[in-house]
Design an enzyme around this catalytic site. Structure first.
Site, mmCIF file in Angstrom:
data_model
loop_
_atom_site.group_PDB
_atom_site.id
_atom_site.type_symbol
_atom_site.label_atom_id
_atom_site.label_comp_id
_atom_site.label_asym_id
_atom_site.label_seq_id
_atom_site.Cartn_x
_atom_site.Cartn_y
_atom_site.Cartn_z
ATOM 1 N N ILE A 25 20.934 6.043 19.053
ATOM 2 C CA ILE A 25 20.386 5.158 17.525
ATOM 3 C C ILE A 25 19.544 5.093 16.930
ATOM 4 O O ILE A 25 19.104 4.723 15.588
ATOM 5 C CB ILE A 25 19.017 6.338 17.320
ATOM 6 C CG1 ILE A 25 19.711 7.933 17.056
ATOM 7 C CG2 ILE A 25 19.135 7.678 18.703
ATOM 8 C CD1 ILE A 25 19.862 9.421 16.186
ATOM 9 N N GLY A 26 21.219 4.579 16.506
ATOM 10 C CA GLY A 26 21.434 3.135 14.938
ATOM 11 C C GLY A 26 22.596 2.890 15.257
ATOM 12 O O GLY A 26 23.659 3.454 16.161
ATOM 13 N N GLY A 28 26.120 1.111 13.241
ATOM 14 C CA GLY A 28 27.195 0.332 12.473
ATOM 15 C C GLY A 28 27.790 -0.665 12.847
ATOM 16 O O GLY A 28 27.509 -1.352 14.323
ATOM 17 N N ALA A 29 28.934 -1.167 12.188
ATOM 18 C CA ALA A 29 30.318 -2.479 12.910
ATOM 19 C C ALA A 29 30.798 -1.861 14.175
ATOM 20 O O ALA A 29 32.264 -2.515 14.937
ATOM 21 C CB ALA A 29 30.477 -3.178 11.814
ATOM 22 N N ALA A 31 30.565 1.963 14.388
ATOM 23 C CA ALA A 31 30.204 3.241 14.876
ATOM 24 C C ALA A 31 28.510 3.558 14.686
ATOM 25 O O ALA A 31 28.204 2.239 15.025
ATOM 26 C CB ALA A 31 30.333 4.365 12.867
ATOM 27 N N LYS A 49 27.276 11.500 14.501
ATOM 28 C CA LYS A 49 28.542 9.686 14.518
ATOM 29 C C LYS A 49 29.641 9.635 14.784
ATOM 30 O O LYS A 49 30.104 9.625 14.731
ATOM 31 C CB LYS A 49 28.169 9.148 12.755
ATOM 32 C CG LYS A 49 28.500 7.953 11.976
ATOM 33 C CD LYS A 49 28.683 7.867 10.997
ATOM 34 C CE LYS A 49 28.775 6.390 9.917
ATOM 35 N NZ LYS A 49 29.832 6.620 8.693
ATOM 36 N N ASP A 146 27.153 3.626 -3.412
ATOM 37 C CA ASP A 146 26.317 3.223 -2.225
ATOM 38 C C ASP A 146 24.312 2.748 -1.949
ATOM 39 O O ASP A 146 24.022 2.983 -0.994
ATOM 40 C CB ASP A 146 27.050 3.051 -1.173
ATOM 41 C CG ASP A 146 27.177 1.599 -0.545
ATOM 42 O OD1 ASP A 146 26.798 0.029 -0.844
ATOM 43 O OD2 ASP A 146 26.775 1.440 1.364
#
Length: 542
Positions: A25-26, A28-29, A31, A49, A146
């Site tokens: 569902i999501g 990153g580079a 993960a 995650k 961040d």
């Protein structure tokens, strides 16, 4: 969904204390996130995650100490209604996993129109919740470092959830205050004192021992940029350095810039922004100064006494009807002429000088290494019981749609954004109980096409080439195809993801733009550009 043969994914841990109940569902580079729930129950649904340690430690820029710090500080924060809750974590040889609260409302900035922003009351509501989250973090001695749209999510009730603590740092402990020395964050949102301080002779992403900055004060600057983006739909500059013309003018005029983007901001909000965006950290507004500012303390009908969303359907409807894609509009740059060369032979060279000088939580990795097992959005009319007896879309250009498909599309919010006057379907409004019933978590960066895959794929690839993005369509797998995208956004920052083309039914194809890395508002802007170039293959209400 079959994974392409180039995917190189280690088997997930076999001893997880929960069961996985979704595809990705999501992402990153290095993960990705999936849903999970207890073995013996369907609730609660949480987010897991999974961090591929080989990618993170060898290919990426993350090290074991940073990952351990992320887990420790996220756990240290405890629970706050505007922060993603940490639940537990574990690891095996290949993976580290983190169990967290599920932000089942999706990305906030996926639901905001690029170059338009949201109304003042909506911006005020979400800014209030952001400051609540940051204030709580700072009270625990933790700076986020961040803060940017990519890390601002929503609950299913529409409340803000601050996420991703990979760059968080402890700035206050046992009565002692410590400065930070890591150059980190996203250039459009980073505070100027971080970029202007003297660097270490050994490492360009570390400040000299004589330098340093207060992480909590730099967070205030980032919150100010987020407020600007909420109100305007764009960032005020690419980075707060003298390399940016807009930032130089901001310095020269002491915040009274003539840039047209600033003209959109209401006077009271402008006063607050100038206080938050003071160049000198010592002069910058504190969180107490923000919370007592007249614009911040003004009443807001969306804000309940407990700080949660008081009118979920009303706010979701207002945001829904602000999303519009005009396929007849000229393909032009955004309101600001950003770095002109987002196209060209170097568009795959993501690591700019700025990026090399700044630590990031999501470094780039080869697209072939990215998992590709995405969850497909549920159809409201088909899967969640909403009535389609009053379909909004009575006819379409380009195709004759079967009645059965019409019913499935009647409550799909992605289609409304192509209308001249987007409106929430009556049937959806009547059945909606939560924010997410109007604005669901899955991305709105998608469209339907009556063209077969054999014609649609070349159209999409050609559009990407016209934008200067090298691309090719991968082979089809079980009625679907995909195009990996890796480029720069209009501010020169990395932007990557996958364009998925999947057979919706026998009459049409669904095209989804799934972001892996980058600013969600910039991803939407990129999506709109591609859609305008592919308009002859886009299904629109008529």
């Amino acid at each position: 969904m079959v994974q392409p043969p180039s995917s190189q994914v280690a088997p997930l841990p076999s001893n997880l204390p929960f069961r996985i109940v979704s595809r990705t569902i999501g992402q990153g580079a290095y993960a990705f996130i999936r849903k999970a729930c207890p073995f013996n129950a369907n609730r609660p649904v949480i987010a897991i995650k999974f961090i591929n340690k080989r990618h993170a430690f060898e290919t990426g820029k993350l090290n074991r100490k940073q990952l351990a710090m992320e887990l420790a500080l996220h756990n240290h924060l405890g629970k706050h209604q505007n922060i993603i809750h940490y639940l537990s974590s574990g690891e095996d040889v290949a993976w580290t996993w983190i169990a967290m609260e599920l932000a089942d409302g999706g990305d906030l900035f996926d639901k905001i129109e690029a170059d338009a922003g949201v109304s003042e009351d909506v911006a005020h509501f979400y800014f209030t919740q952001l400051i609540s989250a940051v204030s709580y973090m700072h009270s625990k001695g933790v700076a986020h470092r961040d803060i940017k749209p990519e890390n601002i999510l929503l609950s299913g009730d529409g409340d803000l959830k601050l996420a991703d603590f990979g760059l968080a740092a402890l700035f206050h402990k046992d009565g002692q205050v410590r400065k930070c020395n890591t150059v980190c964050g996203s250039p459009p949102y980073i505070a100027p004192e971080i970029l202007s301080s003297k660097r270490s002779a050994k490492r360009s992403d570390i400040l000299d021992e004589s330098a340093g900055y207060m992480g909590n004060i730099s967070d205030v600057w980032s919150c100010g940029i987020v407020l600007f983006v909420l109100l305007v739909g764009n960032t005020p500059w690419d980075e707060p350095t003298r390399q940016s013309y807009e930032f130089c003018e901001f310095l020269k005029t002491e915040g009274h810039t003539t840039d047209e983007l600033w003209e959109k901001i209401p006077p009271a909000a402008m006063s607050l922004l100038r206080g938050m965006l003071k160049i000198s950290p010592e002069s910058r507004f504190s969180l107490d100064g923000i919370r007592t500012h007249p614009w911040f303390t003004q009443p807001n009908n969306y804000l309940s006494s407990s700080g949660t969303l008081a009118n979920q359907i009303g706010l979701a409807t207002q945001m829904f009807e602000s999303l519009r894609i005009d396929l007849t509009a000229e393909l032009t740059p955004s309101q600001r002429q950003r770095q002109a060369a987002t196209a060209g032979d170097d568009s795959m060279d993501i690591d700019t000088d700025t990026n090399n000088r700044i630590s990031a939580t999501q470094p780039e990795t080869p697209s072939a290494e990215i998992t590709f097992d995405w969850e497909r959005p549920a159809r409201l009319a088909a899967h969640e019981g909403f009535s389609a007896s009053q379909p909004t879309f009575t006819c379409f250009s380009h195709a004759n749609i079967p009645p059965s498909t019409m019913d499935r599309l009647a409550d799909d919010p992605a289609l409304s954004q192509f209308s001249a006057t987007p409106q929430v379907p009556i049937s959806l409004t009547q059945a909606a109980r939560q924010f997410r019933d109007i604005l669901p978590a899955p991305t709105l960066a998608r469209f339907l096409s009556p063209l077969p895959l054999s014609l649609l794929l070349p159209l999409i690839v050609e559009a990407l080439h016209r934008l200067g993005v090298p691309a090719r369509a991968d082979e089809k797998y079980d009625g679907e195809a995909f195009v990996h995208v890796k480029t720069k956004d209009e501010r020169g920052q990395g932007l990557s993801g996958t364009v998925v083309c999947e057979q919706f039914d026998e009459s049409m194809v669904e095209v989804r733009f799934l972001k892996a890395k980058g600013d969600p508002l910039e991803w939407r802007r990129f999506f709109k550009k591609v859609v305008r170039l592919c308009k002859d293959g886009v299904l629109v209400p008529g």
